[in-house]
Design an enzyme around this catalytic site. Structure first.
Site, PDB file in Angstrom:
ATOM      1  CB  SER A 109      11.971   3.588   8.538  1.00 46.96           C
ATOM      2  OG  SER A 109      11.411   2.394   9.044  1.00 46.96           O
TER       3      SER A 109
ATOM      4  CG  ASN B   2       3.707  -0.376  -0.407  1.00 46.30           C
ATOM      5  OD1 ASN B   2       2.539  -0.653  -0.683  1.00 46.30           O
ATOM      6  ND2 ASN B   2       4.569  -1.274   0.051  1.00 46.30           N
ATOM      7  CD1 TRP B   3      -0.258   4.946   0.344  1.00 49.58           C
ATOM      8  CD2 TRP B   3      -2.364   4.882  -0.393  1.00 49.58           C
ATOM      9  NE1 TRP B   3      -0.547   6.182  -0.189  1.00 49.58           N
ATOM     10  CE2 TRP B   3      -1.841   6.173  -0.655  1.00 49.58           C
ATOM     11  CE3 TRP B   3      -3.674   4.611  -0.778  1.00 49.58           C
ATOM     12  CZ2 TRP B   3      -2.579   7.178  -1.278  1.00 49.58           C
ATOM     13  CZ3 TRP B   3      -4.415   5.609  -1.401  1.00 49.58           C
ATOM     14  CH2 TRP B   3      -3.875   6.878  -1.640  1.00 49.58           C
ATOM     15  CE  LYS B   4       4.692  -1.394   3.634  1.00 49.40           C
ATOM     16  NZ  LYS B   4       5.667  -1.834   4.649  1.00 49.40           N
TER      17      LYS B   4
ATOM     18  N   GLY C 226       6.607   3.929   3.028  1.00 50.11           N
ATOM     19  CA  GLY C 226       5.560   3.104   3.605  1.00 50.11           C
ATOM     20  C   GLY C 226       4.628   3.914   4.483  1.00 50.11           C
ATOM     21  N   GLY C 227       4.803   3.781   5.801  1.00 52.37           N
ATOM     22  CA  GLY C 227       3.880   4.396   6.754  1.00 52.37           C
ATOM     23  C   GLY C 227       3.679   5.884   6.567  1.00 52.37           C
TER      24      GLY C 227
ATOM     25  N   GLY D 230       9.313  -0.600   8.575  1.00 48.53           N
ATOM     26  CA  GLY D 230       8.303  -0.535   9.618  1.00 48.53           C
ATOM     27  C   GLY D 230       8.857  -0.581  11.025  1.00 48.53           C
TER      28      GLY D 230
ATOM     29  CD  GLU E 279      11.617  -3.930   0.279  1.00 45.99           C
ATOM     30  OE1 GLU E 279      10.756  -3.254   0.842  1.00 45.99           O
ATOM     31  OE2 GLU E 279      11.456  -5.122  -0.029  1.00 45.99           O
TER      32      GLU E 279
ATOM     33  CG  HIS F 248       7.430  -4.956  -0.431  1.00 43.44           C
ATOM     34  ND1 HIS F 248       7.341  -5.394   0.872  1.00 43.44           N
ATOM     35  CD2 HIS F 248       7.567  -3.600  -0.362  1.00 43.44           C
ATOM     36  CE1 HIS F 248       7.416  -4.345   1.681  1.00 43.44           C
ATOM     37  NE2 HIS F 248       7.555  -3.253   0.962  1.00 43.44           N
TER      38      HIS F 248
END
EC number: 5.3.1.1
Length: 249
Positions: A211, A9-11, A232-233, A172, A166, A95
């Site tokens: 994370s 998920n590149w957001k 995510g990141g 994050g 999640e 989400h």
């Protein structure tokens, strides 16, 4: 056998050059037989570009959001038919950032979930508790409410979908649930779905998001009810993301 999935998920990150380079690097690095379906979810404006960059069939494109109407006067929104036009296979719904920042409630999330399914794509239903809810012993209560919100359409509603646990407190933050903590909730979700349809529960893909990185993925993915990750990141770095994918093997 349950489908294994690692989804990035590149957001709201990247511009066209970064997006193009990232997806090309990911495909190049996945030069091995992968046990998982690998998906990337770019910002919606870049979905066509990412789709066109995918050459090997080892990575598919998905979407971060959808509006639960086929068409109409909904300024700024995208429908499932539009996403399907660009070969999106997966769509995130529920989400925690959508719930928190855009005040999406259970009913609206359920509408999105079924809208995606009705158009032949796979919804990834995101569920999870806040730190306050966890500390007050409400984790299972909150997750049951989120999971069961989509069940109004009957006993087959969990067929051809994915559920992502999640924990909001781990998104994050650099914190993550231990593999044992995550497994406990994944098993709870599978048992909960089993009360509706035992066959669907056995085949339901459950993934962990919170994370996930190359250092904790192997331990998480070794748990019996964790079938992959929503990343995510770490998905914004091709090497890190592919190292996570390798952990599925």
């Amino acid at each position: 056998m349950r489908q294994k999935i690692v989804a990035g998920n590149w957001k709201m990150n990247g511009q066209i050059q970064q997006v193009t380079e990232l997806v090309s690097q990911i495909e190049e690095l996945i030069g091995f037989d992968c046990a998982a379906q690998v998906a990337v979810m770019p910002p919606s404006i870049y979905i066509p570009k990412v789709r066109d960059c995918l050459k090997t069939g080892k990575v598919v494109v998905g979407a971060q959001n959808v509006y639960p109407k086929d068409y109409g006067a909904y300024t700024g929104e995208l429908s499932a038919p539009m996403l399907k036009d660009f070969d999106c296979r997966y769509v995130l719904v529920g989400h925690s950032e959508r719930r928190q920042f855009f005040h999406e409630d259970e009913n609206f999330v359920a509408q999105k979930f079924h809208h995606v399914k009705d158009h032949g794509m796979i919804p990834i239903l995101c569920v999870g508790e806040t730190l306050s809810e966890r500390e007050n012993g409400k984790t299972e209560q909150v997750i049951a409410q989120q999971v069961l919100a989509v069940s109004a359409k009957g006993k087959d509603c969990f067929r051809d979908c994915v559920v992502a646990y999640e924990p909001v407190w781990a998104i994050g933050t650099g914190k993550t649930a231990t593999p044992e903590q995550a497994q406990k909730i994944h098993q709870f979700i599978r048992d909960l779905v089993g009360e509706i349809n035992d066959s669907d529960a056995k085949h339901l893909t459950l993934i962990y998001g919170g994370s996930v990185n190359e250092n904790n993925a192997k331990a998480l993915f070794s748990m019996p009810d964790i079938d992959g990750g929503l990343v995510g990141g770490a998905s914004l770095n091709a090497k890190q993301f592919v190292e996570i994918v390798k952990c599925i093997n």
